[in-house]
Design a protein around this motif. Structure first.
Motif, PDB file in Angstrom:
ATOM      1  N   THR A  13     174.742  39.127 -36.991  1.00  0.00           N
ATOM      2  CA  THR A  13     174.095  37.832 -36.784  1.00  0.00           C
ATOM      3  C   THR A  13     172.651  38.044 -36.315  1.00  0.00           C
ATOM      4  N   LEU A  14     172.468  38.404 -35.039  1.00  0.00           N
ATOM      5  CA  LEU A  14     171.090  38.558 -34.553  1.00  0.00           C
ATOM      6  C   LEU A  14     170.434  39.789 -35.158  1.00  0.00           C
ATOM      7  N   SER A  15     171.100  40.940 -35.055  1.00  0.00           N
ATOM      8  CA  SER A  15     170.604  42.103 -35.783  1.00  0.00           C
ATOM      9  C   SER A  15     171.661  42.468 -36.811  1.00  0.00           C
ATOM     10  N   GLN A  16     171.198  43.021 -37.912  1.00  0.00           N
ATOM     11  CA  GLN A  16     172.122  43.312 -39.008  1.00  0.00           C
ATOM     12  C   GLN A  16     172.064  44.780 -39.395  1.00  0.00           C
ATOM     13  N   GLU A  17     173.231  45.296 -39.748  1.00  0.00           N
ATOM     14  CA  GLU A  17     173.325  46.661 -40.282  1.00  0.00           C
ATOM     15  C   GLU A  17     173.689  46.570 -41.748  1.00  0.00           C
ATOM     16  N   LEU A  18     173.122  47.465 -42.550  1.00  0.00           N
ATOM     17  CA  LEU A  18     173.533  47.543 -43.947  1.00  0.00           C
ATOM     18  C   LEU A  18     174.728  48.494 -43.996  1.00  0.00           C
ATOM     19  N   VAL A  19     175.876  47.959 -44.454  1.00  0.00           N
ATOM     20  CA  VAL A  19     177.132  48.713 -44.398  1.00  0.00           C
ATOM     21  C   VAL A  19     177.617  49.009 -45.813  1.00  0.00           C
TER      22      VAL A  19
END
Ligand code: SAM
Length: 209
Positions: free
Chosen positions: A173-179
């Motif tokens: 949400t606030l920070s995103q990781e590419l998974v």
């Protein structure tokens, strides 16, 4: 004006995009067809651009990067969640056999169809709706790519991957990781975080998780 050649040499090859098929697709697809008239001069800049309805066309580097990590084969069936203006679907269509793409904003689904009608790419299927439940009639897929960020990867989409299939998604949400998710067997999935990214949120049912 920033040209397509500059995009390829500086922003893609100049970073870590080395996959020849991905580079050829980025060379072939004309991003100007997917960018609003008043932003034509910026079409090849390495940044997201507004496409209407508070949405964006993704930055060329991230489009190429996601395609590269997905290792798409010419025979693959691909599902994209978040068609937007259709640019990424056009890139995927040069790498895969068939591309199915779902967009939750009807105006954008129609815009993507209009944009793609200017190309000769005839292996892209666009549907208006919430991508949370995927496209069950066409499942399973070799590859699933989300271009909007859910709070977590929807189980419903993981279940539509073939064994050996790959899914990439911005998650958070606030920070995103590419998974990057790989389906190892009927029950087993591996998950790897690739980088930090910033995408628009996935709306619809994903928000209720
Ligand atoms: N694929 C696009 C491109 O070619 O650049 C990027 C599109 S934009 C970053 C993400 C898109 O996802 C938006 O058009 C948004 O409306 C759409 N979206 C958000 N939530 C969605 C959902 N639940 N189902 C389908 N599309 C969704």
């Amino acid at each position: 004006m920033y040209s397509k050649a500059m995009m390829i040499e500086q922003d893609l090859q100049g970073r870590d995009i080395q996959d020849k098929r991905v580079l050829a697709a980025m060379e072939e697809v004309d991003r100007r067809l997917f960018v609003p008239d008043d932003l034509q001069n910026h079409a090849y800049e390495d940044s997201p651009l507004p496409i209407g309805k508070s949405q964006t066309v993704s930055q060329p580097y991230i489009v190429a990067y996601m395609a590269q990590v997905l290792d798409i084969k010419a025979d693959d069936k691909v599902l994209e969640i978040g068609t937007g203006c259709g640019y990424n679907a056009a890139i995927l269509s040069r790498l895969a056999k068939e591309v199915y793409s779902i967009e939750i904003i009807e105006w954008l689904a129609e815009l993507a169809k209009i944009n793609l009608a200017q190309t000769e790419y005839d292996n892209i299927h666009i549907r208006f709706g919430d991508g949370y439940q995927g496209w069950p009639e066409q499942a399973p897929f070799d590859v699933i790519e989300l271009t909007a960020a859910p709070p977590k990867v929807p189980q419903s989409l993981k279940q539509q991957l073939k064994t050996g299939g790959r899914l990439v998604a911005p998650v958070g949400t606030l920070s995103q990781e590419l998974v990057l998710v790989e389906r190892l067997s009927e029950q087993d999935f591996s998950e790897k975080v690739l980088s930090m990214v910033r995408f628009v949120p996935m709306t619809g049912q994903a928000q209720q998780e």
